[in-house]
Design a protein around this motif. Structure first.
Motif, short mmCIF file in Angstrom:
data_model
loop_
_atom_site.label_atom_id
_atom_site.label_comp_id
_atom_site.label_asym_id
_atom_site.label_seq_id
_atom_site.Cartn_x
_atom_site.Cartn_y
_atom_site.Cartn_z
N THR A 66 13.23 -0.73 -8.30
CA THR A 66 12.97 -2.08 -7.84
C THR A 66 11.91 -2.09 -6.75
O THR A 66 10.95 -2.86 -6.82
N ILE A 67 12.09 -1.23 -5.76
CA ILE A 67 11.14 -1.25 -4.63
C ILE A 67 9.75 -0.82 -5.08
O ILE A 67 8.75 -1.39 -4.64
N TYR A 68 9.67 0.17 -5.96
CA TYR A 68 8.36 0.61 -6.45
C TYR A 68 7.67 -0.50 -7.23
O TYR A 68 6.51 -0.85 -6.98
N THR A 69 8.39 -1.06 -8.21
CA THR A 69 7.76 -2.08 -9.05
C THR A 69 7.47 -3.34 -8.27
O THR A 69 6.50 -4.05 -8.57
N ALA A 70 8.29 -3.64 -7.23
CA ALA A 70 8.05 -4.86 -6.46
C ALA A 70 6.68 -4.84 -5.81
O ALA A 70 6.05 -5.88 -5.65
N ALA A 71 6.20 -3.64 -5.44
CA ALA A 71 4.87 -3.55 -4.83
C ALA A 71 3.81 -4.03 -5.82
O ALA A 71 2.86 -4.72 -5.45
N LEU B 48 3.11 11.98 1.90
CA LEU B 48 1.90 11.76 2.69
C LEU B 48 0.67 12.26 1.96
O LEU B 48 -0.37 11.59 1.93
N ILE B 49 0.79 13.43 1.33
CA ILE B 49 -0.36 13.98 0.60
C ILE B 49 -0.75 13.03 -0.54
O ILE B 49 -1.93 12.68 -0.70
N TYR B 50 0.23 12.62 -1.34
CA TYR B 50 -0.08 11.68 -2.43
C TYR B 50 -0.69 10.41 -1.90
O TYR B 50 -1.66 9.89 -2.44
N PHE B 51 -0.09 9.90 -0.80
CA PHE B 51 -0.59 8.65 -0.24
C PHE B 51 -2.04 8.80 0.17
O PHE B 51 -2.86 7.91 -0.12
N ALA B 52 -2.36 9.91 0.84
CA ALA B 52 -3.74 10.10 1.30
C ALA B 52 -4.71 10.06 0.13
O ALA B 52 -5.70 9.32 0.15
N PHE B 53 -4.41 10.81 -0.93
CA PHE B 53 -5.30 10.83 -2.09
C PHE B 53 -5.41 9.46 -2.73
O PHE B 53 -6.50 8.93 -2.97
N LYS C 233 -0.65 10.10 -10.11
CA LYS C 233 0.75 9.99 -9.75
C LYS C 233 1.65 10.49 -10.88
O LYS C 233 2.69 11.09 -10.65
N ASP C 234 1.26 10.24 -12.12
CA ASP C 234 2.11 10.60 -13.25
C ASP C 234 2.21 12.10 -13.46
O ASP C 234 3.12 12.56 -14.14
N THR C 235 1.26 12.86 -12.90
CA THR C 235 1.37 14.32 -13.06
C THR C 235 2.66 14.82 -12.45
O THR C 235 3.13 15.91 -12.79
N GLU D 156 0.83 -1.21 0.00
CA GLU D 156 0.00 0.00 0.00
C GLU D 156 0.86 1.25 0.00
O GLU D 156 0.56 2.21 -0.71
N PHE D 157 1.95 1.25 0.79
CA PHE D 157 2.74 2.46 0.87
C PHE D 157 3.44 2.77 -0.46
O PHE D 157 3.35 3.88 -0.98
N PHE D 158 4.14 1.76 -1.01
CA PHE D 158 4.94 2.07 -2.19
C PHE D 158 4.12 2.19 -3.47
O PHE D 158 4.59 2.74 -4.45
N ARG D 159 2.89 1.67 -3.43
CA ARG D 159 2.07 1.79 -4.63
C ARG D 159 1.45 3.17 -4.76
O ARG D 159 1.14 3.62 -5.85
N ASN D 160 1.21 3.81 -3.62
CA ASN D 160 0.41 5.04 -3.65
C ASN D 160 1.24 6.30 -3.62
O ASN D 160 0.70 7.38 -3.41
N VAL D 161 2.54 6.19 -3.81
CA VAL D 161 3.39 7.38 -3.90
C VAL D 161 4.02 7.38 -5.29
O VAL D 161 4.49 6.34 -5.74
#
Lengths: 336, 367, 250
Positions: free
Chosen positions: A213-218, B341-346, B301-303, A126-131
């Motif tokens: 690697t860490i991003y894609t691994a998620a 954190l902001i990106y994660f929240a959205f 995210k791509d923006t 969840e963490f690395f996918r959403n950033v």
């Protein structure tokens, strides 16, 4: 046995209408392309920009920070692009291997019965996918250039092969090198200003590799998890009723069947990793997009340079897809 | 045969061994020796590293101090950089006094997006609301009317820019994606090849190259003398990129519609377009909402990539704020965590919603 | 224009291929009179479904003439549209539209294709629903109904177009055994009302009770045509005998 007769053609038929629609569409597209090309030619004439791929044989005039091939600023552009391409491939291939390993482990970990393990793996995903990946790359690069010690006081770890150094100057490790007396290990050592000798990986390369690697691994973890869960529960139940342990059932029954479901989205993730390596331009790693960017600034040949990188990525995508399709077909046939 | 009278047994609550917190611990963490071992190992690692992390991030951290305070010995994370620089991170180079305008505009846009997700709001009025909010967004940001001062688009930045790029691109990409998806399934070979070519071409290249194209090549494609705003070019680039991926998701949904539906419609005398509009698309679009949500999350995210072509959205505005300020520059990592954190929240909120929608759709399918 | 004694469907040396190699309909000659009830049977792959799907142009024939109610079926789009208004079809998998209510399923085509005003279409729809004895389910969604109920709705939907010909493609094959009777009852009542029916089915009881003619197909050809009494008691061709023994055996 008779074969079907040839079709007759009438104006009111569906085939006639279809043909007309298609011809209209092609004409429209053709017109659009002519319009764009015409404008481009006029704009380039106004700005005095040459066109043509002959610039590839001119002197590049810029240096490249790292690469597998010998290169200096007196070399032609095409050689610069080649160095960029090898840099991209370096990061892509290593990244794909590492991300497969890490992602598979985390994906399997998410299905563990141990709530702590599955919770941790879930949190990772969840963490690395959403950033955004660019943000992650920038953070890793910052970590490498701020947190690590300076090159004159590198962290040292002594392994059984020799010393390994980690600092702002990068990672230095014992590397095999060909010499007069055969293969010999080139050991790094702490010099006055930097770590000398040995195989070296720059912080840019490390940040890019680890970040990607860490991003894609998620994502790979999710693909693996979905694939394993797609195997019908009846299979696991049958395996259990035959006396196989959970690990055996996973290895012998679930994973082979899950592979067929996993491979297409996995290929997608490999392609994503390769395409994301283009973000190297933001942290100063000289991959092919970064080189193209510099070339555009030097030579002004925007159309040619952008076409080159698009062509390179299209070929890489096509190549990876073909490779995976071949593996997919092999895996499927073997199961018959 | 003796007749036994049937006595029904009333339901009783379960024995307590498998329920309650102790039961949960027992089954999830210590069910057998292997699981227990894993729990102990992981638990030990966590017990060692987690306190250190907490110490740095919370206990020894400074929250509202100034730069000198953070440089003192033994100080942990310097979150004051967020307190100090949050306005430039969130709003970019927008003029300081006018920053209420991007704030209002962003809140409006976010409310619109949230409303679009609630089923009760799916009325024709929603389309009108979209147009109104988009119009007022531009009016607020650009100004030059009703007493608001003019702010050129190259000063727009931060979170409003991120949300604008993502929302506008998705809104424009959707009709294009729909057309391309239908085109890929068309029986006419020219249309099918063109759409396939477009999708495969765009999906095979990285977004950065499309952005470079938008940045360097779109000006060349226009008639000489016609200058297009960099924002418009970037939106066009992201739209073309997003449409290819959305087209694939929609195509998957179209393929899942059984052929019998189209045959039934044909046997009832409906034309191709009537069949698509009344039968195929309503069913297909309902099932692809989770996939489209994922597209939106990706585009959101791509923006962040527009930083590379010098538009200072959320990721880029941090560098803008810190690179020229030597006092606060060492604390860039805390700034990055704030943005993350902001990106994660959205993104987390959107992915939860997407999961929920998927569950709703599956519930509707079961009889 | 059309004499009442004209056949309503004429197959004249109709041939169809799938691809270049699979000759699925071979020299079909068939003439269907108005109001005639026909049951088509045969082993799977014999082309029975393909035959009736040619009648409303869900499949296209490559050779021969196919005339439906005076209109010749060809590449001409107008001809196809005209024929589909005269022919109603009921599918094995019902193919009801799951996102529309039962009533909307029925009124969809009259409103959009027949250009009939909504009120009139709904009145007609309710009449058809009463005809198949399912009027109380008008506002439910298809997936809330049982298989038998869904198939009856499908029959009502086809009847909304007021077709001259009804085609049934194995209408009871996807139903649980206890629901087959309700659908067959509806079909039997329809048959008694004088509509032309072509039915592909394995339900031989229905054939005996309702059909004017039974057609046996095998490998793309019409092997035998006869009245039900003649066909079931005294099949002429060895292939028909073989088929009947398999069907009626269990």
């Amino acid at each position: 046995m008779r074969t079907p007769p040839k079709r007759r053609w009438t104006l009111r038929s569906r085939s006639a209408r279809n043909l007309i629609y298609q011809l209209l569409l092609l004409a429209l597209i053709g017109l659009l392309i002519w319009f764009l090309a015409h404008n481009t030619a006029r704009n380039m004439a106004v700005r005095g920009i040459q066109s043509g791929f002959d610039f590839l044989f001119q002197t590049a005039g810029f240096d490249i920070g790292e690469g597998l091939l010998d290169y200096d600023s007196s070399q032609p552009y095409w050689r610069a692009f080649l160095v960029g391409l090898t840099n991209t491939l370096r990061v892509a291939v290593l990244g794909i291997i590492l991300t497969t390993l890490i992602g598979t482990l985390i994906g399997i970990g998410r299905l563990s019965r141990n709530a702590l393990l599955s919770g941790l793996c879930g949190a990772y995903v969840e963490f690395f996918r959403n950033v955004p990946v660019l943000l992650q790359l920038l953070m890793w690069y910052l970590l490498f250039t701020e947190i690590l010690p300076a090159a004159d006081a590198a962290w040292r770890v002594d392994t059984w092969l020799g010393p390994v150094f980690l600092s702002k100057g990068g990672l230095s490790f014992p590397a095999p090198v060909a010499s007069a007396s055969g293969w010999v290990l080139d050991l790094p050592r702490q010099g006055e200003f930097a770590v000398e000798q040995g195989g070296a990986l720059t912080p840019e390369f490390l940040a890019l590799l680890i970040g990607l690697t860490i991003y894609t691994a998620a994502f790979v973890a999710e693909v693996v998890r979905a694939g394993i869960q797609s195997v019908p529960r009846g299979q696991t139940e049958a395996a259990a009723s035959l006396g196989l342990s959970r690990a055996q059932a996973m290895r012998l029954i679930q994973l082979p069947q899950a592979l067929r479901v996993i491979i297409p989205p996995m290929t997608n993730q490999y392609l994503n990793l390769t395409k994301n390596s283009s973000l190297a331009v933001a942290i100063g790693y000289p991959d092919v997009v970064s080189i193209a960017n510099t070339s555009i600034n030097q030579s002004g040949r925007a159309v040619e340079c952008i076409s080159i990188i698009m062509l390179i990525y299209l070929c890489t995508s096509l190549g990876t897809s073909l490779l995976m399709n071949w593996y997919n077909a092999r895996a499927a046939i073997l199961e018959r | 045969m003796s007749a036994r009278i049937f006595e029904p047994i009333l339901a009783r609550p379960a024995p307590t061994r498998s329920a309650g917190p102790l039961g949960w611990l027992r089954s999830k963490l210590f069910s057998d020796w292997k699981t227990s071992l894993a729990t102990l190992l992981v638990g030990t690692l966590l017990a060692y590293y987690l306190p250190q992390l907490m110490d740095w991030a919370v206990l020894r951290a400074r929250w509202l101090s100034d730069a000198n305070d953070c440089r003192a010995e033994g100080v942990g994370a310097c979150w004051s950089v967020v307190a100090e620089k949050y306005r430039i991170i969130l709003f970019g180079r927008y003029p300081f006094e006018e920053q209420w305008r991007p704030l209002v505009a962003t809140l409006l846009m976010v409310s619109l997006l949230v409303a679009s997700c609630i089923r009760a709001c799916w009325r024709p009025a929603l389309a009108l609301a979209w147009l109104l909010v988009l119009a007022s967004f531009f009016a607020l940001m650009y100004g030059d009317l009703a007493g608001l001062s003019k702010v050129e688009s190259d000063r727009w930045g931060g979170l409003p820019l991120t949300i604008l790029l993502a929302t506008l691109s998705i809104a424009l990409a959707f009709p294009l994606a729909l057309a391309v998806a239908l085109g890929r399934r068309s029986g006419l070979p020219a249309i099918r090849s063109l759409c396939t070519l477009y999708v495969e071409l765009v999906r095979g290249v990285p977004l950065i190259s499309v952005l470079f194209m938008a940045s360097f090549l779109f000006p060349l494609f226009m008639p000489p003398g016609l200058n297009i705003d960099v924002l418009v070019r970037v939106v066009a680039g992201i739209t073309l990129f997003a449409a290819a991926y959305m087209a694939e998701v929609i195509r998957g949904g179209l393929q899942a519609i059984p052929r019998g539906q189209v045959e039934a419609a044909a046997s009832l005398g409906l034309s191709y377009w009537q069949t698509q509009r009344l039968i195929v698309l309503p069913q297909a679009l309902a099932t692809v909402v989770p996939g489209l949500m994922n597209n939106f999350i990706s585009i959101f995210k791509d923006t962040s990539l527009v930083t590379i072509v010098s538009l200072y959205e959320l990721t880029g505005s941090l560098s803008l704020g810190l690179n020229s300020d030597a006092d606060w520059r060492p604390y860039k990592i805390e700034g990055y965590f704030f943005i993350a954190l902001i990106y994660f929240a959205f993104c987390y909120a959107m992915s939860r919603y997407s999961l929920w929608v998927e569950q709703q759709v599956n519930k509707g399918k079961a009889r | 224009m059309n004499n009442m004694s004209d056949p309503i469907i004429i197959f004249d040396k109709v041939n169809k291929w799938y691809g270049n190699n699979f000759h699925v309909l071979r020299d079909i000659d068939l003439s269907v009179a108005r109001g005639e009830r026909i049951v088509i049977c045969g082993p799977s792959g014999s082309g029975k479904s393909t035959l009736i799907r040619c009648i409303n142009r869900l499949e296209e024939h490559q050779e021969g003439r196919l005339v439906v109610d005076g209109i010749e079926l060809s590449d001409d789009i107008k001809a196809t549209d005209a024929v589909r208004k005269e022919v109603g079809m009921v599918f094995q998998q019902f193919n009801l539209f799951p996102h529309l209510t039962v009533l909307d399923n029925l009124t969809l085509s009259p409103i959009w294709s027949g250009k009939i005003p909504k009120k009139e279409a709904e009145q007609n729809a309710m009449q058809q629903l009463e005809r198949v004895k399912i009027a109380e389910q008008a506002l439910k969604y298809p997936l809330q109904l049982s298989g038998g109920q869904q198939q009856r709705v499908a029959i009502a939907r086809a009847l909304c177009l007021k077709p001259k010909i009804m085609l049934f493609d194995e209408p009871t094959s996807a139903l649980d055994p206890e629901m087959i009777k309700e659908v067959l009852d509806v079909m039997t009542e329809l048959a008694a009302q004088g509509i032309t029916m072509l039915c592909v089915t394995h339900e031989m009881g229905f054939a005996k009770a309702v059909a004017d003619r039974v057609i046996f197909m095998d490998e793309g050809q019409i092997v035998e045509q006869a009245t039900p009494q003649e066909f079931f008691s005294n099949p002429q061709s060895p292939r028909s005998r073989d088929f009947l023994s398999k069907i009626l055996g269990h």
